[in-house]
Design a protein around this motif. Structure first.
Motif, PDB file in Angstrom:
ATOM      1  N   LEU A  32       0.826  -1.212   0.000  1.00 35.69           N
ATOM      2  CA  LEU A  32       0.000   0.000   0.000  1.00 35.69           C
ATOM      3  C   LEU A  32       0.860   1.260   0.000  1.00 35.69           C
ATOM      4  N   SER A  33       1.955   1.241   0.731  1.00 35.94           N
ATOM      5  CA  SER A  33       2.841   2.398   0.789  1.00 35.94           C
ATOM      6  C   SER A  33       3.478   2.665  -0.571  1.00 35.94           C
ATOM      7  N   LEU A  34       3.923   1.606  -1.238  1.00 31.42           N
ATOM      8  CA  LEU A  34       4.536   1.743  -2.556  1.00 31.42           C
ATOM      9  C   LEU A  34       3.523   2.193  -3.603  1.00 31.42           C
ATOM     10  N   ALA A  35       2.310   1.674  -3.495  1.00 34.23           N
ATOM     11  CA  ALA A  35       1.292   1.952  -4.510  1.00 34.23           C
ATOM     12  C   ALA A  35       0.794   3.382  -4.454  1.00 34.23           C
ATOM     13  N   GLY A  36       0.658   3.923  -3.255  1.00 38.79           N
ATOM     14  CA  GLY A  36       0.102   5.261  -3.124  1.00 38.79           C
ATOM     15  C   GLY A  36      -1.303   5.304  -3.700  1.00 38.79           C
ATOM     16  N   THR A  37      -1.519   6.177  -4.651  1.00 40.25           N
ATOM     17  CA  THR A  37      -2.841   6.287  -5.289  1.00 40.25           C
ATOM     18  C   THR A  37      -2.889   5.565  -6.632  1.00 40.25           C
ATOM     19  N   GLN A  38      -1.845   4.792  -6.944  1.00 41.98           N
ATOM     20  CA  GLN A  38      -1.786   4.068  -8.212  1.00 41.98           C
ATOM     21  C   GLN A  38      -2.203   2.604  -8.024  1.00 41.98           C
ATOM     22  N   TYR A  39      -2.272   1.876  -9.145  1.00 40.72           N
ATOM     23  CA  TYR A  39      -2.434   0.413  -9.163  1.00 40.72           C
ATOM     24  C   TYR A  39      -3.650  -0.041  -8.344  1.00 40.72           C
ATOM     25  N   ALA A  40      -4.803   0.354  -8.815  1.00 44.43           N
ATOM     26  CA  ALA A  40      -6.041   0.200  -8.048  1.00 44.43           C
ATOM     27  C   ALA A  40      -6.320  -1.241  -7.624  1.00 44.43           C
ATOM     28  N   GLU A  41      -6.153  -2.201  -8.527  1.00 43.55           N
ATOM     29  CA  GLU A  41      -6.472  -3.586  -8.168  1.00 43.55           C
ATOM     30  C   GLU A  41      -5.532  -4.115  -7.097  1.00 43.55           C
ATOM     31  N   SER A  42      -4.240  -3.797  -7.205  1.00 44.33           N
ATOM     32  CA  SER A  42      -3.286  -4.246  -6.184  1.00 44.33           C
ATOM     33  C   SER A  42      -3.590  -3.615  -4.834  1.00 44.33           C
ATOM     34  N   VAL A  43      -4.041  -2.356  -4.849  1.00 41.87           N
ATOM     35  CA  VAL A  43      -4.420  -1.686  -3.599  1.00 41.87           C
ATOM     36  C   VAL A  43      -5.607  -2.403  -2.962  1.00 41.87           C
ATOM     37  N   VAL A  44      -6.599  -2.757  -3.758  1.00 38.74           N
ATOM     38  CA  VAL A  44      -7.767  -3.480  -3.243  1.00 38.74           C
ATOM     39  C   VAL A  44      -7.334  -4.809  -2.628  1.00 38.74           C
ATOM     40  N   GLU A  45      -6.496  -5.555  -3.338  1.00 39.93           N
ATOM     41  CA  GLU A  45      -6.056  -6.861  -2.838  1.00 39.93           C
ATOM     42  C   GLU A  45      -5.262  -6.717  -1.543  1.00 39.93           C
ATOM     43  N   ALA A  46      -4.374  -5.723  -1.499  1.00 41.87           N
ATOM     44  CA  ALA A  46      -3.575  -5.509  -0.292  1.00 41.87           C
ATOM     45  C   ALA A  46      -4.451  -5.106   0.887  1.00 41.87           C
ATOM     46  N   LYS A  47      -5.448  -4.255   0.630  1.00 42.99           N
ATOM     47  CA  LYS A  47      -6.396  -3.872   1.693  1.00 42.99           C
ATOM     48  C   LYS A  47      -7.150  -5.092   2.207  1.00 42.99           C
ATOM     49  N   ARG A  48      -7.549  -5.950   1.271  1.00 46.01           N
ATOM     50  CA  ARG A  48      -8.283  -7.166   1.642  1.00 46.01           C
ATOM     51  C   ARG A  48      -7.444  -8.038   2.585  1.00 46.01           C
ATOM     52  N   VAL A  49      -6.199  -8.271   2.204  1.00 44.48           N
ATOM     53  CA  VAL A  49      -5.327  -9.123   3.008  1.00 44.48           C
ATOM     54  C   VAL A  49      -4.984  -8.449   4.336  1.00 44.48           C
ATOM     55  N   LEU A  50      -4.705  -7.154   4.291  1.00 44.88           N
ATOM     56  CA  LEU A  50      -4.395  -6.423   5.523  1.00 44.88           C
ATOM     57  C   LEU A  50      -5.553  -6.518   6.507  1.00 44.88           C
ATOM     58  N   GLY A  51      -6.766  -6.297   6.021  1.00 42.38           N
ATOM     59  CA  GLY A  51      -7.928  -6.364   6.904  1.00 42.38           C
ATOM     60  C   GLY A  51      -8.097  -7.717   7.544  1.00 42.38           C
ATOM     61  N   LEU A  52      -7.951  -8.770   6.761  1.00 40.00           N
ATOM     62  CA  LEU A  52      -8.097 -10.117   7.312  1.00 40.00           C
ATOM     63  C   LEU A  52      -6.998 -10.432   8.327  1.00 40.00           C
TER      64      LEU A  52
END
Length: 267
Positions: free
Chosen positions: A114-134
């Motif tokens: 998430l830190s590397l992505a910033g506001t880019q790479y929307a799908e990777s951000v979603v996936e990382a948020k999903r895993v982080l939350g779990l």
């Protein structure tokens, strides 16, 4: 040979999207070997990432870790590859750690993605948020985890990717289940399974039915719990038919899979 590598990559990605992971693995292996033979350094990290992802899904975690560590080491060299791929690899390493119930490591890698992505790479951000939350929910930070899973659902919606939407809904269902919201978990899990089953993604369908069964157990609805557990078993039989007995046994030894499987009251 470069055309052959391209073909193996395309076939592997189609098979992976359909959750036919043993078959996908062979195509990604062939792609890696061709890239290595041709000294195609740009293609090797992609091949390593794809193999790492599929090996994680199959429960072959030692090999998955090796592939993803190699990919990360290559990509962290200056000028070695696109930033987007490094973000994706950090997400894959987070997913691997989550599968192993190594929640601290999962949180760390998801945070890096998430830190590397910033506001880019929307799908990777979603996936990382999903895993982080779990990872957060499973390690006791239920409020933060629910928030991040909810944000993953919200960020997935405008992307119009049905599989990604179903995956984030399933993640939120799992988070709600761990937080004691059986009703909310059940509604989301049943919606996700409809999408997965319709697309022939029986691995994900098993997860959704398993969450629905567990939610029904917690809600005191024994009849529905048995019905959903039976549906989960049917999905697992479909997976066995597609993967074979040996691959299915290894999959069931994944710590995250075993966590749900053991709570279904089946053997």
């Amino acid at each position: 040979r470069s055309l052959a590598a391209y073909a193996h990559d395309g076939i592997g990605k189609v098979l992976s999207a359909r959750e036919k992971y043993p078959q996908a693995l062979e195509h990604f292996r062939q792609k890696f070997l061709i890239n290595k033979e041709m000294s195609e350094k740009r293609g090797i990290p992609y091949a390593l990432a794809d193999r790492g992802h599929v090996l994680t899904q199959l429960g072959q975690h030692g090999e998955a870790r090796e592939q993803l560590e190699q990919a990360a080491a290559m990509l962290e060299q200056p000028g070695s590859g696109p930033k987007e791929l490094l973000v994706h690899v950090h997400f894959l390493r987070a997913e691997l750690a989550l599968s192993r119930h190594e929640f601290k490591e999962a949180t760390e890698h998801a945070g890096r993605a998430l830190s590397l992505a910033g506001t880019q790479y929307a799908e990777s951000v979603v996936e990382a948020k999903r895993v982080l939350g779990l990872a957060q929910v499973m390690s006791g930070a239920k409020g933060e985890g629910l928030r991040n899973c909810g944000e993953a659902v919200a960020k997935a919606a405008p992307l119009k990717n049905e599989y990604l939407t179903a995956r984030t809904n399933l993640a939120l269902a799992r988070a709600k289940l761990e937080a004691g919201d059986a009703s909310g978990a059940l509604t989301l899990a049943l919606g996700a399974q409809e999408s997965f089953t319709g697309r022939g993604q029986f691995v994900s369908a098993w997860w959704a039915w398993a969450v629905a069964a567990r939610a029904s157990q917690l809600a005191g609805d024994a009849e529905k719990a048995r019905e959903y557990a039976a549906r989960a078993a049917e999905s697992l039989e479909r997976v066995r038919g597609e993967w074979g007995e040996e691959a299915s046994k290894i999959y069931l030894d994944r710590p995250d899979v075993r966590y749900y499987y053991d709570r279904l009251g089946v053997n």
